[in-house]
Design an enzyme around this catalytic site. Sequence first.
Site, PDB file in Angstrom:
ATOM      1  N   HIS A  14       3.136  -9.844   1.671  1.00  0.00           N
ATOM      2  CA  HIS A  14       2.417  -8.580   1.398  1.00  0.00           C
ATOM      3  C   HIS A  14       1.410  -8.809   0.272  1.00  0.00           C
ATOM      4  O   HIS A  14       1.787  -8.937  -0.885  1.00  0.00           O
ATOM      5  CB  HIS A  14       3.399  -7.472   0.980  1.00  0.00           C
ATOM      6  CG  HIS A  14       2.748  -6.157   0.689  1.00  0.00           C
ATOM      7  ND1 HIS A  14       3.189  -4.976   1.249  1.00  0.00           N
ATOM      8  CD2 HIS A  14       1.698  -5.805  -0.104  1.00  0.00           C
ATOM      9  CE1 HIS A  14       2.438  -3.976   0.824  1.00  0.00           C
ATOM     10  NE2 HIS A  14       1.520  -4.467  -0.018  1.00  0.00           N
ATOM     11  N   HIS A  16      -2.858  -7.867  -1.151  1.00  0.00           N
ATOM     12  CA  HIS A  16      -4.181  -7.245  -1.013  1.00  0.00           C
ATOM     13  C   HIS A  16      -5.222  -8.254  -1.468  1.00  0.00           C
ATOM     14  O   HIS A  16      -5.267  -8.601  -2.652  1.00  0.00           O
ATOM     15  CB  HIS A  16      -4.271  -5.980  -1.876  1.00  0.00           C
ATOM     16  CG  HIS A  16      -3.246  -4.950  -1.503  1.00  0.00           C
ATOM     17  ND1 HIS A  16      -3.478  -3.960  -0.586  1.00  0.00           N
ATOM     18  CD2 HIS A  16      -1.955  -4.798  -1.897  1.00  0.00           C
ATOM     19  CE1 HIS A  16      -2.385  -3.225  -0.434  1.00  0.00           C
ATOM     20  NE2 HIS A  16      -1.438  -3.720  -1.215  1.00  0.00           N
ATOM     21  N   LYS A 100       0.489  -1.821   9.940  1.00  0.00           N
ATOM     22  CA  LYS A 100       0.889  -1.213   8.672  1.00  0.00           C
ATOM     23  C   LYS A 100       0.851   0.304   8.748  1.00  0.00           C
ATOM     24  O   LYS A 100      -0.154   0.895   9.126  1.00  0.00           O
ATOM     25  CB  LYS A 100      -0.080  -1.698   7.576  1.00  0.00           C
ATOM     26  CG  LYS A 100       0.102  -1.019   6.239  1.00  0.00           C
ATOM     27  CD  LYS A 100       1.277  -1.565   5.460  1.00  0.00           C
ATOM     28  CE  LYS A 100       1.480  -0.800   4.171  1.00  0.00           C
ATOM     29  NZ  LYS A 100       2.068  -1.588   3.109  1.00  0.00           N
ATOM     30  N   HIS A 137       4.796   1.427   4.188  1.00  0.00           N
ATOM     31  CA  HIS A 137       4.738   1.929   2.812  1.00  0.00           C
ATOM     32  C   HIS A 137       5.668   3.133   2.787  1.00  0.00           C
ATOM     33  O   HIS A 137       5.331   4.198   3.302  1.00  0.00           O
ATOM     34  CB  HIS A 137       3.309   2.327   2.418  1.00  0.00           C
ATOM     35  CG  HIS A 137       3.217   2.764   0.986  1.00  0.00           C
ATOM     36  ND1 HIS A 137       2.578   2.028   0.013  1.00  0.00           N
ATOM     37  CD2 HIS A 137       3.725   3.848   0.347  1.00  0.00           C
ATOM     38  CE1 HIS A 137       2.700   2.646  -1.158  1.00  0.00           C
ATOM     39  NE2 HIS A 137       3.382   3.757  -0.980  1.00  0.00           N
ATOM     40  N   HIS A 175       7.547  -3.604  -0.427  1.00  0.00           N
ATOM     41  CA  HIS A 175       7.690  -3.390  -1.878  1.00  0.00           C
ATOM     42  C   HIS A 175       8.776  -2.369  -2.218  1.00  0.00           C
ATOM     43  O   HIS A 175       8.524  -1.297  -2.747  1.00  0.00           O
ATOM     44  CB  HIS A 175       6.368  -3.018  -2.554  1.00  0.00           C
ATOM     45  CG  HIS A 175       5.480  -2.075  -1.770  1.00  0.00           C
ATOM     46  ND1 HIS A 175       5.919  -0.887  -1.258  1.00  0.00           N
ATOM     47  CD2 HIS A 175       4.174  -2.167  -1.447  1.00  0.00           C
ATOM     48  CE1 HIS A 175       4.911  -0.291  -0.645  1.00  0.00           C
ATOM     49  NE2 HIS A 175       3.844  -1.052  -0.736  1.00  0.00           N
ATOM     50  N   ASP A 248       2.662  -7.932  -3.271  1.00  0.00           N
ATOM     51  CA  ASP A 248       1.868  -6.712  -3.416  1.00  0.00           C
ATOM     52  C   ASP A 248       0.810  -6.887  -4.503  1.00  0.00           C
ATOM     53  O   ASP A 248       0.454  -5.932  -5.196  1.00  0.00           O
ATOM     54  CB  ASP A 248       2.741  -5.488  -3.710  1.00  0.00           C
ATOM     55  CG  ASP A 248       1.981  -4.175  -3.515  1.00  0.00           C
ATOM     56  OD1 ASP A 248       0.953  -4.179  -2.824  1.00  0.00           O
ATOM     57  OD2 ASP A 248       2.426  -3.155  -4.071  1.00  0.00           O
TER      58      ASP A 248
HETATM   59  C1  NCD Z   1      -2.148  -1.049  -3.583  1.00  0.00           C
HETATM   60  C2  NCD Z   1      -3.662  -1.197  -3.641  1.00  0.00           C
HETATM   61  O1  NCD Z   1      -4.240  -1.103  -4.725  1.00  0.00           O
HETATM   62  O2  NCD Z   1      -4.284  -1.444  -2.588  1.00  0.00           O
HETATM   63  N1  NCD Z   1      -1.675  -0.523  -4.823  1.00  0.00           N
HETATM   64  C3  NCD Z   1      -0.434  -0.624  -5.340  1.00  0.00           C
HETATM   65  O3  NCD Z   1      -0.167  -0.025  -6.362  1.00  0.00           O
HETATM   66  N2  NCD Z   1       0.480  -1.371  -4.769  1.00  0.00           N
HETATM   67  C4  NCD Z   1      -1.757  -0.231  -2.415  1.00  0.00           C
HETATM   68  C5  NCD Z   1      -0.271  -0.266  -2.102  1.00  0.00           C
HETATM   69  O4  NCD Z   1       0.269  -1.275  -1.651  1.00  0.00           O
HETATM   70  O5  NCD Z   1       0.387   0.765  -2.301  1.00  0.00           O
HETATM   71 ZN    ZN Z   2       0.489  -3.137  -1.227  1.00  0.00          ZN
END
Ligand code: NCD
Ligand code: ZN
Length: 345
Positions: A14, A16, A100, A137, A175, A248
């Site tokens: 996971h 971003h 997702k 999520h 998460h 995450d």
């Molecule tokens: C994530 C993001 O900034 O894209 N932020 C976070 O706090 N984890 C989005 C997410 O996974 O909830």
């Molecule tokens: Zn995330």
Amino acid sequence: MTKTLTIRRPDDWHVHLRDGAMLEAVARHTARQFARAIVMPNLSPPVTNVELAKAYRERIVAAVPEGAGFTPLMTCYLTDNTDPEEVRRGFEEGVFTAAKLYPAGATTNSDSGVTDVANIRGVLEVMAEIGMVLCVHGEVTSADVDVFDREAVFIERILAPLLKDLPQLKVVFEHLTSEEGVQFVESAGVNVAATITPQHLHINRNAMLVGGMRPHAYCLPVAKREKHRLALRRAATGGSAKFFLGTDSAPHAREAKESDCGCAGIFNAPFALESYCAVFEAENALDRFESFASENGPKFYGLPLNEDRITLERNGCEVPGVLETPAADLVPFHAGETLQWRLVD
Ligand code: NCD
Ligand code: ZN
């Protein structure tokens, strides 16, 4: 003598990676630590179909240093209007590894998310049929539910009924942050697993709120009471195949976090393995680190294990206070701390 730990190369289930200049700045960190990563689709606009996912995958591959040997695994952002056949096609063509589910409004760029799981019933049916993983999520968004209770309420109101309805569906509860979440995953069938981030193993909500407001400790789902952190540490280090690594890592520009309405997200990619390793050492569970980091994830997803190895050395790792990048200044998780273990290049 320096202690070392050599394990199968891990994956991040996971992450971003963002896009544009931010992607250029952060992809190298994930590619240095991991062989593969499940890449979140919450770009703006989100990655909602096969063509967008293919194009994004190409941008990621181009942003990773040559020879890194990194494979991005793409996910489909589900909306109320997602076409089940598009999801099937993306999976069968090897473009989508998972889809997702963002409840609309739950987190960063989730506005186009799903307003009611009933709206994606057809998509989920196809996913259950073809064995495609649903990444969830797990937070409700109702204004009447306290932000610290949103995960537990999600289980009760959404996830438990959904799994009753589609008992074959493969679900990764992303998460995980609560004791209720750990208990739910443990008692669910083998088709339900969870990822755990480094931050939720290290910090509870005091880290965010005691002695001043700490925006760099703020992410979603939000860190909770100490008993939840302890439940997560037991889950991650306890040897169950249902729990695996998912950072995450969610970079935001420093000024976007240190603001009147700071963004949710912790940027942990540069020292993720070092961070997890500290937890496993403190829990006397270094012998279980490899299954959590490198085996449980691919086994759940039905993917081959990585064959190459990485080594961590116990000789100290200083985490900088800030990473200056052309995209933005980024404050990493553990900024200014010294971690004991260090990934050897
Ligand atoms: C994530 C993001 O900034 O894209 N932020 C976070 O706090 N984890 C989005 C997410 O996974 O909830
Ligand atoms: Zn995330």
